[in-house]
Design an enzyme around this catalytic site. Structure first.
Site, short mmCIF file in Angstrom:
data_model
loop_
_atom_site.label_atom_id
_atom_site.label_comp_id
_atom_site.label_asym_id
_atom_site.label_seq_id
_atom_site.Cartn_x
_atom_site.Cartn_y
_atom_site.Cartn_z
N GLU A 244 48.48 -59.84 108.30
CA GLU A 244 49.31 -60.21 107.14
C GLU A 244 50.59 -59.42 107.27
OE1 GLU A 244 47.83 -62.43 105.43
OE2 GLU A 244 45.79 -62.06 106.09
N CYS A 278 56.02 -57.94 100.10
CA CYS A 278 56.23 -58.83 101.25
C CYS A 278 56.78 -60.16 100.80
CB CYS A 278 54.93 -59.02 102.00
SG CYS A 278 53.60 -59.63 100.95
P1 NAD Z 1 53.53 -50.60 108.76
O1 NAD Z 1 53.40 -51.75 109.68
O2 NAD Z 1 54.53 -49.57 109.07
O3 NAD Z 1 52.13 -49.84 108.59
C1 NAD Z 1 50.95 -50.52 108.18
C2 NAD Z 1 49.75 -49.75 108.69
O4 NAD Z 1 49.70 -49.83 110.12
C3 NAD Z 1 49.77 -48.28 108.36
O5 NAD Z 1 48.46 -47.89 108.01
C4 NAD Z 1 50.23 -47.63 109.65
O6 NAD Z 1 49.81 -46.31 109.81
C5 NAD Z 1 49.58 -48.52 110.67
N1 NAD Z 1 50.23 -48.54 111.99
C6 NAD Z 1 51.51 -48.27 112.29
N2 NAD Z 1 51.75 -48.46 113.61
C7 NAD Z 1 50.56 -48.85 114.16
C8 NAD Z 1 50.15 -49.23 115.46
N3 NAD Z 1 50.99 -49.25 116.48
N4 NAD Z 1 48.86 -49.62 115.64
C9 NAD Z 1 48.00 -49.66 114.61
N5 NAD Z 1 48.34 -49.30 113.35
C10 NAD Z 1 49.61 -48.90 113.12
O7 NAD Z 1 53.82 -51.25 107.31
P2 NAD Z 1 54.30 -50.50 105.98
O8 NAD Z 1 55.70 -50.07 106.19
O9 NAD Z 1 53.28 -49.52 105.55
O10 NAD Z 1 54.26 -51.69 104.92
C11 NAD Z 1 55.34 -52.52 104.64
C12 NAD Z 1 55.22 -53.80 105.44
O11 NAD Z 1 54.01 -54.47 105.09
C13 NAD Z 1 56.33 -54.80 105.14
O12 NAD Z 1 56.74 -55.39 106.34
C14 NAD Z 1 55.65 -55.82 104.26
O13 NAD Z 1 56.24 -57.09 104.28
C15 NAD Z 1 54.27 -55.84 104.83
N6 NAD Z 1 53.30 -56.35 103.87
C16 NAD Z 1 52.73 -57.58 104.11
C17 NAD Z 1 51.86 -58.12 103.17
C18 NAD Z 1 51.19 -59.45 103.37
O14 NAD Z 1 50.20 -59.71 102.70
N7 NAD Z 1 51.69 -60.32 104.23
C19 NAD Z 1 51.58 -57.41 102.01
C20 NAD Z 1 52.18 -56.17 101.82
C21 NAD Z 1 53.03 -55.64 102.75
#
Ligand code: NAD
Length: 485
Positions: A244, A278
């Site tokens: 997502e 998002c």
């Molecule tokens: P992020 O991608 O930076 O981090 C999300 C998670 O992934 C964290 O737990 C992080 O530690 C982990 N992570 C980071 N790099 C990783 C890697 N290489 N491998 C595995 N895990 C890793 O996202 P964020 O900044 O915490 O959240 C904001 C983002 O989330 C925005 O882009 C937003 O649009 C998206 N979002 C999407 C939805 C949806 O339902 N589509 C909902 C909410 C937020």
């Protein structure tokens, strides 16, 4: 100014015992501290205890999850307060998030029954066919910071319900809420080994995702991370992966007499949660003849929006963004637009340089030669003026993402055309781009997801179907092609 609010990833990476802290974005106060977890140990524990959970009758699993929801419903304040402190979102919004967490259990029970229903039908000669579902095993759930309880919970509950064990890695920016969520599940009777928390940053996330004993990855976060996860699992088609991700969402305003309502819907779509959903609208596409009146109203409303700390009285419309680094990046993006041919409609400001509060920024990018197709995760709205509806649809689709889109105004025929031609997983009419219903699937196309929408459809990928043909006794004859005895 150096970011005081969250520990940079490098302090987490490479050190299994690294200290982790989270801070209140509004005040800079310490909210939580702990150490990064041990990926192997958490996965091993979940793997060891999973058989006990899957062997329980479904009714028992439902009992524990319902107990979790009921207890939280009876005492929502501590979690709402922690969400507000750790994310900076206003208390009214934090309370709404807790309500969504509670509601998730009943919705998931219904979705599980509907989406993964058992089916049996009788065949000839005492045979029957049966469709049943089995859990995958140990699921990794990785969450973002913007809804630190509701979004991971939206994967954890369906996964547990289906009989999986879960290792949950919360965002390193909101570990406290993640910890509270798991503690509450344990207190409600979900065995400690069946839902594990793994604290840490990208390093722990990477190790968890690619761990040999993890059967599936349920991820909510940025497209950049989702793509990295997908790439890291290219040689593991056996792992179920639900991504997502973000959006560069359009809101189109077309023929309407109610400019005031249109302006309100645009403001809600763009600036709710300080632009940290998002599904927030990032691009306003407006009929050029409507633009002056609409933008005037949008400016008037945004001038009145209260930006403040979560517990302020009166309650703010929006809080700070998550940390100073994020606020720096958004201010830089705003200035980038201005230096690249965009006109300011409303200046984004940062009233206190030491804190990540931002006022909404709006830029007209119509005459920009090249518009970046990136998700700017904060209160920053780009405006494009167009003269005909086909152009509006083309602009709406001018993105590699495809999460949410809305049409404000227009005739039923316009909406039909919009719905048919816009590429997005959520398409609304005269409603904001955000505020999705948990009783519907939620996900996007393009860079927004990998066709495994969450919310109501999360049940689909938390269990796999098994088709069986069965008979109580073995009875068989060969009718054709057998030589005489
Ligand atoms: P992020 O991608 O930076 O981090 C999300 C998670 O992934 C964290 O737990 C992080 O530690 C982990 N992570 C980071 N790099 C990783 C890697 N290489 N491998 C595995 N895990 C890793 O996202 P964020 O900044 O915490 O959240 C904001 C983002 O989330 C925005 O882009 C937003 O649009 C998206 N979002 C999407 C939805 C949806 O339902 N589509 C909902 C909410 C937020």
């Amino acid at each position: 100014m150096a970011d005081q609010l969250h520990v940079p990833d490098k302090t987490v990476e490479g050190m299994m015992t690294a200290q982790l802290t989270s801070h209140d974005p509004a005040t800079g106060d310490l909210v939580w501290q702990g150490t990064a977890g041990d990926v192997d140990a958490e996965v091993a524990r979940a793997r060891a205890d999973w058989p006990l959970w899957v062997a329980l009758p479904l009714a028992k699993r439902i009992d524990s999850l319902k107990r979790f929801a009921e207890r939280l419903k009876a005492d929502p304040e501590p979690m709402a307060t922690l969400i507000a402190r750790e994310t900076g979102k206003p208390m009214w919004e934090a309370k709404a998030e807790v309500e969504s967490v509670c509601a998730k259990v009943d919705i998931s029970v219904k979705a599980y029954a509907e989406r993964t229903a058992q089916r049996r039908s009788d065949g000839t000669m005492g045979t029957r066919t049966a469709l049943r579902h089995k859990p995958h095993g140990v699921m990794a759930v990785l969450g973002p910071y913007n809804f630190p309880a509701h979004l991971p919970n939206g994967h954890i509950i369906p996964a547990l319900l289906a009989g999986n064990a879960v290792v949950f890695k919360p965002s390193e920016k909101t570990p406290g809420v993640g910890q509270m969520l798991v503690d509450l599940l344990h207190a409600a009777g979900v065995p400690e080994g069946v839902v594990r928390i793994l604290h840490g940053g990208p390093d722990q996330g990477r190790a968890l995702v690619s761990h040999a004993d993890v059967d599936g990855v349920l991820f909510t976060g940025s497209a950049r991370t989702g793509i990295a996860i997908n790439r890291s699992l290219a040689a593991r088609p056996d792992k179920i992966v639900a991504l997502e991700m973000g959006g560069n969402n359009p809101i189109v305003v077309w023929d309407t007499r109610d400019i005031a309502s249109a302006a309100t819907l645009v403001v809600q779509s763009a600036f709710m949660s300080a632009g940290q959903r998002c599904s927030n609208a990032r691009r306003l596409i407006v009929r050029d003849t409507l633009a002056p009146a609409l933008l005037d109203d949008i400016r008037k409303i945004t001038d009145r929006l209260i930006v403040g700390a979560p517990f302020d009285d009166p309650q703010p419309f929006m809080g700070p963004v998550i940390d100073n680094e994020t606020a720096d990046g958004l201010m830089e993006s705003f200035l980038y637009f201005l230096s690249s041919g965009a006109q300011s409609i409303r200046f984004m400001t940062r009233p206190d340089e030491s804190r990540p509060f931002l006022t909404p920024g709006i830029v007209d990018v119509t005459t920009m030669a090249e518009r970046p197709d990136i998700e700017l995760f904060g209160p920053l709205l780009q405006v494009v003026r167009v003269s005909d509806f086909d152009q509006a649809i083309a602009e709406a689709n001018a993105t590699a993402y495809g999460l949410s889109a809305a049409l404000i105004g227009g005739s039923p025929e316009d909406y039909d055309k919009f719905w048919a031609n816009v590429r997005a997983g959520v398409i609304n009419w005269n409603r904001p781009t955000n505020g999705a219903s948990s009783s519907m699937p939620f996900g996007g196309v393009g860079l927004s997801g990998n066709h495994r929408p969450s919310a109501y459809y999360a049940a689909d990928y938390c269990a796999y179907p098994v088709a069986s043909t069965e008979a109580e006794v073995p009875r068989a004859t060969i009718g054709i092609g057998l030589a005489q005895d």
